[in-house]
Design an enzyme around this catalytic site. Structure first.
Site, PDB file in Angstrom:
ATOM      1  N   ASP A 266     -15.952  51.632 114.370  1.00 42.03           N
ATOM      2  CA  ASP A 266     -15.451  52.511 114.327  1.00 42.03           C
ATOM      3  C   ASP A 266     -14.035  52.216 113.656  1.00 42.03           C
ATOM      4  O   ASP A 266     -13.168  53.369 113.127  1.00 42.03           O
ATOM      5  CB  ASP A 266     -14.972  52.713 115.730  1.00 42.03           C
ATOM      6  CG  ASP A 266     -16.325  53.219 116.036  1.00 42.03           C
ATOM      7  OD1 ASP A 266     -17.252  53.888 115.305  1.00 42.03           O
ATOM      8  OD2 ASP A 266     -16.805  53.508 117.230  1.00 42.03           O
TER       9      ASP A 266
ATOM     10  N   HIS B 298     -18.256  54.728 122.274  1.00 41.25           N
ATOM     11  CA  HIS B 298     -18.780  55.292 120.516  1.00 41.25           C
ATOM     12  C   HIS B 298     -19.471  56.685 120.546  1.00 41.25           C
ATOM     13  O   HIS B 298     -20.385  57.171 120.494  1.00 41.25           O
ATOM     14  CB  HIS B 298     -20.115  54.114 120.790  1.00 41.25           C
ATOM     15  CG  HIS B 298     -20.381  54.471 119.043  1.00 41.25           C
ATOM     16  ND1 HIS B 298     -19.608  53.897 118.152  1.00 41.25           N
ATOM     17  CD2 HIS B 298     -21.477  54.503 118.711  1.00 41.25           C
ATOM     18  CE1 HIS B 298     -20.192  54.113 116.951  1.00 41.25           C
ATOM     19  NE2 HIS B 298     -21.443  54.243 117.353  1.00 41.25           N
TER      20      HIS B 298
ATOM     21  N   ARG C 120     -13.750  52.347 110.276  1.00 43.94           N
ATOM     22  CA  ARG C 120     -13.338  53.790 109.349  1.00 43.94           C
ATOM     23  C   ARG C 120     -12.592  53.621 109.450  1.00 43.94           C
ATOM     24  O   ARG C 120     -11.861  54.052 108.081  1.00 43.94           O
ATOM     25  CB  ARG C 120     -14.844  54.390 110.297  1.00 43.94           C
ATOM     26  CG  ARG C 120     -16.444  54.401 109.910  1.00 43.94           C
ATOM     27  CD  ARG C 120     -16.913  54.942 111.160  1.00 43.94           C
ATOM     28  NE  ARG C 120     -18.473  55.071 110.260  1.00 43.94           N
ATOM     29  CZ  ARG C 120     -19.749  55.321 110.982  1.00 43.94           C
ATOM     30  NH1 ARG C 120     -18.876  55.545 112.264  1.00 43.94           N
ATOM     31  NH2 ARG C 120     -20.632  55.198 111.032  1.00 43.94           N
TER      32      ARG C 120
HETATM   33  N1  LIG Z   1     -23.881  51.438 117.600  1.00 42.72           N
HETATM   34  C1  LIG Z   1     -23.795  52.659 116.075  1.00 42.72           C
HETATM   35  O1  LIG Z   1     -22.363  52.340 115.659  1.00 42.72           O
HETATM   36  C2  LIG Z   1     -25.202  52.940 115.225  1.00 42.72           C
HETATM   37  C3  LIG Z   1     -24.682  53.114 114.116  1.00 42.72           C
HETATM   38  C4  LIG Z   1     -25.897  53.509 113.165  1.00 42.72           C
HETATM   39  C5  LIG Z   1     -27.109  54.115 114.145  1.00 42.72           C
HETATM   40  N2  LIG Z   1     -27.475  53.865 115.316  1.00 42.72           N
HETATM   41  C6  LIG Z   1     -28.096  53.283 116.072  1.00 42.72           C
HETATM   42  O2  LIG Z   1     -29.245  52.827 115.753  1.00 42.72           O
HETATM   43  C7  LIG Z   1     -30.388  53.527 115.681  1.00 42.72           C
HETATM   44  C8  LIG Z   1     -31.299  52.729 114.291  1.00 42.72           C
HETATM   45  O3  LIG Z   1     -30.589  53.946 113.695  1.00 42.72           O
HETATM   46  P1  LIG Z   1     -31.434  53.932 111.939  1.00 42.72           P
HETATM   47  O4  LIG Z   1     -30.274  54.413 110.663  1.00 42.72           O
HETATM   48  O5  LIG Z   1     -32.066  52.394 111.500  1.00 42.72           O
HETATM   49  O6  LIG Z   1     -32.793  54.450 111.798  1.00 42.72           O
HETATM   50  P2  LIG Z   1     -34.467  54.296 111.907  1.00 42.72           P
HETATM   51  O7  LIG Z   1     -35.346  55.879 112.302  1.00 42.72           O
HETATM   52  O8  LIG Z   1     -34.308  54.490 110.314  1.00 42.72           O
HETATM   53  O9  LIG Z   1     -34.743  52.699 112.251  1.00 42.72           O
HETATM   54  C9  LIG Z   1     -35.530  53.027 113.264  1.00 42.72           C
HETATM   55  C10 LIG Z   1     -36.622  52.285 113.729  1.00 42.72           C
HETATM   56  O10 LIG Z   1     -37.012  51.702 114.990  1.00 42.72           O
HETATM   57  C11 LIG Z   1     -38.073  51.626 115.105  1.00 42.72           C
HETATM   58  N3  LIG Z   1     -39.060  51.593 115.774  1.00 42.72           N
HETATM   59  C12 LIG Z   1     -39.366  52.473 116.832  1.00 42.72           C
HETATM   60  N4  LIG Z   1     -39.652  52.123 117.886  1.00 42.72           N
HETATM   61  C13 LIG Z   1     -39.680  51.137 117.750  1.00 42.72           C
HETATM   62  C14 LIG Z   1     -40.886  50.025 118.760  1.00 42.72           C
HETATM   63  N5  LIG Z   1     -40.769  50.526 120.553  1.00 42.72           N
HETATM   64  N6  LIG Z   1     -40.267  48.699 118.389  1.00 42.72           N
HETATM   65  C15 LIG Z   1     -39.894  48.169 117.237  1.00 42.72           C
HETATM   66  N7  LIG Z   1     -39.391  49.478 115.979  1.00 42.72           N
HETATM   67  C16 LIG Z   1     -39.576  50.848 116.579  1.00 42.72           C
HETATM   68  C17 LIG Z   1     -38.189  53.002 113.936  1.00 42.72           C
HETATM   69  O11 LIG Z   1     -40.133  52.821 113.629  1.00 42.72           O
HETATM   70  C18 LIG Z   1     -38.104  52.856 112.656  1.00 42.72           C
HETATM   71  O12 LIG Z   1     -38.202  51.289 112.010  1.00 42.72           O
HETATM   72  C19 LIG Z   1     -30.166  54.942 115.698  1.00 42.72           C
HETATM   73  O13 LIG Z   1     -30.537  54.463 117.529  1.00 42.72           O
HETATM   74  C20 LIG Z   1     -29.064  55.445 115.385  1.00 42.72           C
HETATM   75  O14 LIG Z   1     -28.304  56.161 116.602  1.00 42.72           O
HETATM   76  C21 LIG Z   1     -26.044  53.017 115.888  1.00 42.72           C
END
Ligand SMILES: NC(=O)c1ccc[n+]([C@@H]2O[C@H](COP(=O)([O-])OP(=O)(O)OC[C@H]3O[C@@H](n4cnc5c(N)ncnc54)[C@H](O)[C@@H]3O)[C@@H](O)[C@H]2O)c1
Length: 309
Positions: free
Chosen positions: A149, A176, A152
């Site tokens: 954040d 967040h 950004r």
């Molecule tokens: N904290 C932050 O600032 C921030 C920033 C971006 C994304 N996020 C969060 O991070 C998470 C991931 O985002 P992303 O864009 O990579 O999503 P994505 O869908 O591209 O990847 C998530 C992955 O998790 C895997 N997965 C699901 N269940 C699982 C399990 N039990 N064991 C192992 N793997 C598993 C899926 O198969 C997938 O490949 C989301 O919840 C998103 O909201 C947080």
């Protein structure tokens, strides 16, 4: 002594990009874990094959189980679903709570001395789940949000002033979510207060854009959410820990009375080093900033209560 090992659970957009940044910067060997068969193995092998081109010497492996994660120093949890347009981070709570709880149990068993960096949303609540399930001391369980954040906010200020991003120092605190608090009183450009360089109205516009920075990207991508900058922020945290850099950065930390808040994960400045959160820093905020922080905390506490843990 061998290289340190990072486990990244969830090899989707954020997880794979974490592996990419971490490998390119030679931070550690990386194990990518995902439930999708073959996918983490394929991405790890692809990154291995990039090594001769850019010349980075770390090992990457992919897996669908946790054996290869044994003895990791840092575990990054990105497993879970991301937002779709129109969704809030809080809408993800039920699905991601179960995923994060099961993943945490698996990694904590095999890497009992690791530090956990939570990424899955809703971030502050998922960090709370990891703390409770792992049983680790709170200094070893934290969430990534504040560095992203803040990056950004720094980026938008640099774009507005047309100056190099490195000159911008800033701090975004709180949960967040859209109530996060870009701390204008702690923001400067090479030591010059932002308030003396931009009008109140322009600063407010940048603050608002920062608060909705994640949503802006979700709306543009239409499927999935941001991942390049989030992964860079995660890798900066892992690097600070593995190299004991003692950086002062905002992270989602477990509070026990700091900022008047208790039993909650919340974005605050900390000193990040080999032991994890070495110290939580209490900032002197303006009355207006304090009120915004309180509003953000109320929202985060509501989501934590929904966990019923
Ligand atoms: N904290 C932050 O600032 C921030 C920033 C971006 C994304 N996020 C969060 O991070 C998470 C991931 O985002 P992303 O864009 O990579 O999503 P994505 O869908 O591209 O990847 C998530 C992955 O998790 C895997 N997965 C699901 N269940 C699982 C399990 N039990 N064991 C192992 N793997 C598993 C899926 O198969 C997938 O490949 C989301 O919840 C998103 O909201 C947080």
């Amino acid at each position: 002594m061998g290289r340190p090992k990072i486990t990244v659970v969830g090899a989707g957009n954020v997880g794979a990009t974490c592996a990419h940044w971490a490998a390119a910067r030679e931070v550690a060997d990386v194990v990518l874990v995902d439930v999708v068969e073959g996918m983490p193995q394929g991405k790890a092998l692809d990154l291995m094959q990039a090594r001769p081109i850019f010349g980075f010497n770390v090992n990457l492996a992919g897996a669908n189980d946790y054996e290869a994660t044994k003895g990791s120093q840092v575990v990054i949890i990105t497993a879970g679903i991301p937002r779709k347009p129109g969704m809030s981070r809080e809408d993800l709570i039920n699905t991601n709570k179960n995923i994060v709880a099961s993943v945490t149990a698996e990694v904590a068993k095999r890497s009992p001395n690791a530090l956990i960096i939570m990424v899955a949303n809703p971030l502050d609540a998922m960090s709370y789940v990891a703390l409770k399930v792992s049983g680790f001391p709170s200094k070893r369980v934290m969430g990534m949000a504040g560095i992203l954040d803040t990056a950004r906010f720094r980026c938008f200020i640099a774009m507005e002033l047309r100056v190099a991003v490195e000159e911008i120092q800033a701090m975004v605190l709180g949960g967040h979510g859209d109530d996060m608090v870009p701390v204008v009183s702690a923001t400067n450009v090479s030591g010059v207060p932002l308030t003396s360089l931009l009008s109140k109205k322009r600063i407010q516009a940048l603050v608002e854009r920062t608060r909705k920075g994640g949503g802006e990207i979700v709306a543009l991508l239409k499927t999935g959410s941001a991942f390049y900058a989030p992964a860079a922020a995660v890798v900066q945290m892992a690097e600070a820990i593995l190299q004991n850099q003692r950086r002062m950065v905002p992270v989602s930390a477990y509070l026990t009375g700091e900022y008047g808040l208790e039993d909650i994960y919340f974005g605050v400045p900390v000193i990040l080093g080999a032991g994890g959160i070495e110290k939580i820093i209490t900032l002197k905020l303006t009355r207006e900033e304090q009120a915004m922080l309180q509003k953000s905390a109320t929202g985060v506490a509501k989501t934590r209560d929904e966990l019923k843990m």
